[in-house]
Structure formats: structure tokens, C-alpha cells
Design a protein around this motif. Structure first.
Motif, PDB file in Angstrom:
ATOM      1  N   SER A 194       3.317 -13.448   1.900  1.00  0.00           N
ATOM      2  CA  SER A 194       4.488 -12.859   2.566  1.00  0.00           C
ATOM      3  C   SER A 194       5.818 -13.292   1.981  1.00  0.00           C
ATOM      4  O   SER A 194       6.816 -12.589   2.119  1.00  0.00           O
ATOM      5  CB  SER A 194       4.451 -13.194   4.057  1.00  0.00           C
ATOM      6  OG  SER A 194       4.445 -14.596   4.252  1.00  0.00           O
ATOM      7  N   ARG A 199       5.488  -8.512  -2.133  1.00  0.00           N
ATOM      8  CA  ARG A 199       4.979  -8.224  -0.786  1.00  0.00           C
ATOM      9  C   ARG A 199       6.117  -7.781   0.134  1.00  0.00           C
ATOM     10  O   ARG A 199       5.969  -6.842   0.936  1.00  0.00           O
ATOM     11  CB  ARG A 199       4.289  -9.471  -0.223  1.00  0.00           C
ATOM     12  CG  ARG A 199       3.633  -9.256   1.136  1.00  0.00           C
ATOM     13  CD  ARG A 199       2.491  -8.239   1.055  1.00  0.00           C
ATOM     14  NE  ARG A 199       1.791  -8.137   2.331  1.00  0.00           N
ATOM     15  CZ  ARG A 199       0.795  -8.948   2.690  1.00  0.00           C
ATOM     16  NH1 ARG A 199       0.381  -9.908   1.877  1.00  0.00           N
ATOM     17  NH2 ARG A 199       0.199  -8.780   3.857  1.00  0.00           N
ATOM     18  N   ASP A 203       6.092  -4.139   1.941  1.00  0.00           N
ATOM     19  CA  ASP A 203       6.134  -4.070   3.401  1.00  0.00           C
ATOM     20  C   ASP A 203       7.374  -3.325   3.889  1.00  0.00           C
ATOM     21  O   ASP A 203       7.314  -2.584   4.886  1.00  0.00           O
ATOM     22  CB  ASP A 203       6.121  -5.484   3.998  1.00  0.00           C
ATOM     23  CG  ASP A 203       4.758  -6.151   3.876  1.00  0.00           C
ATOM     24  OD1 ASP A 203       3.775  -5.440   3.580  1.00  0.00           O
ATOM     25  OD2 ASP A 203       4.681  -7.383   4.076  1.00  0.00           O
ATOM     26  N   LEU A 207       5.864  -0.422   6.206  1.00  0.00           N
ATOM     27  CA  LEU A 207       5.845  -0.695   7.651  1.00  0.00           C
ATOM     28  C   LEU A 207       6.623   0.329   8.459  1.00  0.00           C
ATOM     29  O   LEU A 207       6.152   0.762   9.530  1.00  0.00           O
ATOM     30  CB  LEU A 207       6.369  -2.111   7.913  1.00  0.00           C
ATOM     31  CG  LEU A 207       5.450  -3.253   7.453  1.00  0.00           C
ATOM     32  CD1 LEU A 207       6.064  -4.610   7.776  1.00  0.00           C
ATOM     33  CD2 LEU A 207       4.064  -3.124   8.085  1.00  0.00           C
TER      34      LEU A 207
END
Length: 300
Positions: A194, A199, A203, A207
Motif C-alpha cells: 500500500s 499501488r 487504487d 476504487l
């Protein structure tokens, strides 16, 4: 105002007497007294009060003292900068490089640096962009390259490169020419953790679209993710330039993701708080010239 007069005035003020100031300047006392008197005459202000125990600045003297120090420091810095322009850069410069960039770029950077600055020392610090960013803010790193760093008024950013994110898969998979975002959930993925910029970037795009990836493992470095793909264990989402790090390129394949395309950015970061030396400025120039996609070398 004559800089020499200002220098004498500051010396007298700091020493508290003409005799001690003259000794510190390695001059005769009458010469120092004469120059300070000429300064007072030019300004039309009494700058020093003579007492039995020495001299103290008047209110006008206090006001001039602050400006005099600034002007003398500026003159000294200007002289130093001009001398440095004709001198070969020396000293030590600390450059921060993300691990993936360091693997492909360190040798080329060292070669060019040694050729251009034989009397200077290059120190390379490797790490995640987040830790390198913190090192620059803390003053431990002079300049560096960062992937998609968070904005901060403490660092200046200059974009050097953007590249497209790719779906990287073992040869056994059948990939389309263009991988739609909605289909990424169909692939088992090994991704950086993360705190990795890759990443964070993925995301940030997926997301909000409520696309949940099938992440089967997380790793700390891009080359580890590539190794997992080479072994046929999972797929990954990586920048185009990362494919050059593969040790078994015949075992993998890649296709661009989108639309919309997901692109990262590599920036040159330099702290704003401290003035850049000539060595730092020349090292920044060198970094701008290197070929980040093909493992180094300059455009010359």
C-alpha cells in the motif's frame, strides 16, 4: 556606501573599540577611524557613541548594522558564486533513487558523474519514493527522483517522464491488445504494498469505479513482482519501463490498461529550503539528460 567602510563599521561595532577593530582587520587605527567618519559624513548620521570604555552604536548605528551585515554577506556570497563558476565542482552530493530506477540507472549515473566531476563524490541512496521524499525534507538527501510524490511546499518538482501502466502476465494467459479496467478483477494479481506509488496510483483510479482487484499477494519491490509473473504464479500491474528488469522476458507478456490509461510520473525533486550548490545544480542537469526507459546513458 562603500563595502569597505561597512566592513570597518561592523568590525568596530562587534569589537566595541576602534583599536580592537583595527587589530582584527590588521590595519592602523587612524585608517579605520577615518573610513567610519567618512561613512557617517555620507549618511549624515552619527553611527557610534564614543565613551571612555569604547564605542556603542547609536539608534542609527543599530539600524545600519543589520543592513550592513546583509550586504556584506551578499557580497561575499556573490564573490564565492563567481569563483565557483570557473572552478570544477567539488564536494559530496547525495542523490535519492527509487529502487527500480537505481537498478537500471546507477551505473550510467556513476559513469557520467565521474567523467564530468572527477573531484566530487556521488552518494546514492536507494529506497521507496516516500522515504526518499522524507529524506530530502529532513536534509539528508540533496536531490532525487520520485514516483508520483505527494505535493509539498518544501520540495520543487520537475516532471521528467510519464509512462503507461501495463497488465503483465505469464505467457499462458491470453491478453487482449487493450485491457479494460473492468476486466482487471478477472486476473489473480501480485502487487506492491500500500505504501508503494504504483499501488497508490492504481487504487486511486480503480476504487472510485468500485473495481475490486483479486490480489493474491503483496510484495515490496517491482522486480519481485516480475519474478512471480515469470514463474507463472500470478499477473501484475506495472509501468512499461519495469519490463526491462525482467530476467526471463520470454516468459512474460504485457498489454496496456485502459481507457482511461493509467500513467505514472517520475519527477526530479529538489529541496527549496537550502540554496543549491553548483554541484547539486550540475547533478540535476545530468539527471535530466539520462535515459530512464533504457537503463541509462545520456542523449548526447
Amino acid at each position: 556606501m562603500d563595502l569597505r567602510q561597512l566592513e570597518y563599521f561592523v568590525a568596530v561595532t562587534e569589537q566595541g573599540s576602534f583599536s580592537r577593530a583595527a587589530a582584527s582587520l590588521n590595519l592602523a587605527q587612524p585608517s579605520v577611524s577615518r573610513q567610519v567618519a567618512l561613512l557617517e559624513e555620507e549618511l549624515g548620521q552619527r553611527l557610534l557613541e564614543r565613551t571612555g570604555r569604547g564605542v556603542t552604536p547609536t539608534p542609527a548605528g543599530h539600524a545600519l548594522l543589520a543592513h550592513a551585515r546583509v550586504m556584506l554577506n551578499a557580497a561575499s556570497q556573490a564573490l564565492s558564486d563567481l569563483k565557483e563558476m570557473h572552478a570544477e565542482p567539488v564536494g559530496r552530493v547525495v542523490v535519492g533513487l527509487p529502487n527500480r530506477v537505481a537498478m537500471g540507472l546507477s551505473v550510467a549515473l556513476m559513469k557520467e558523474f565521474r567523467q564530468r566531476f572527477p573531484n566530487a563524490l556521488l552518494s546514492i541512496v536507494e529506497g521507496l519514493s516516500l522515504s526518499l521524499r522524507e529524506g530530502m525534507i529532513a536534509g539528508r538527501i540533496d536531490l532525487g527522483l520520485l514516483f508520483d510524490p505527494a505535493p509539498t511546499p518544501l520540495l520543487s518538482y520537475e516532471q521528467l517522464m510519464r509512462e503507461r501502466m501495463m497488465l503483465v502476465a505469464p505467457k499462458a494467459y491470453r491478453l487482449p491488445e487493450l485491457v479494460a479496467l473492468s476486466t482487471l478483477a478477472n486476473f489473480p494479481l501480485v502487487l506492491p504494498g500500500s505504501h508503494n506509488p504504483i499501488r497508490t496510483l492504481v487504487d486511486a483510479v480503480l476504487l472510485p469505479r468500485r473495481i475490486v482487484l483479486n490480489v493474491v499477494a503483496e510484495v515490496g519491490a517491482v522486480h519481485t513482482a516480475l519474478t512471480v509473473v515469470e514463474e507463472g504464479l500470478a499477473c501484475s500491474i506495472l509501468p512499461d519501463s519495469a519490463l526491462h528488469l525482467s530476467r526471463r522476458p520470454d516468459e512474460i507478456q504485457a498489454a496496456p490498461i485502459g481507457p482511461p490509461a493509467i500513467r505514472n510520473q517520475l519527477v526530479l525533486a529538489i529541496p527549496r529550503a537550502r540554496p543549491a550548490t553548483r554541484l547539486v545544480a550540475e547533478t540535476a542537469k545530468l539527471l535530466r539528460e539520462l535515459d530512464f526507459r533504457n537503463g541509462g546513458g545520456t542523449g548526447h
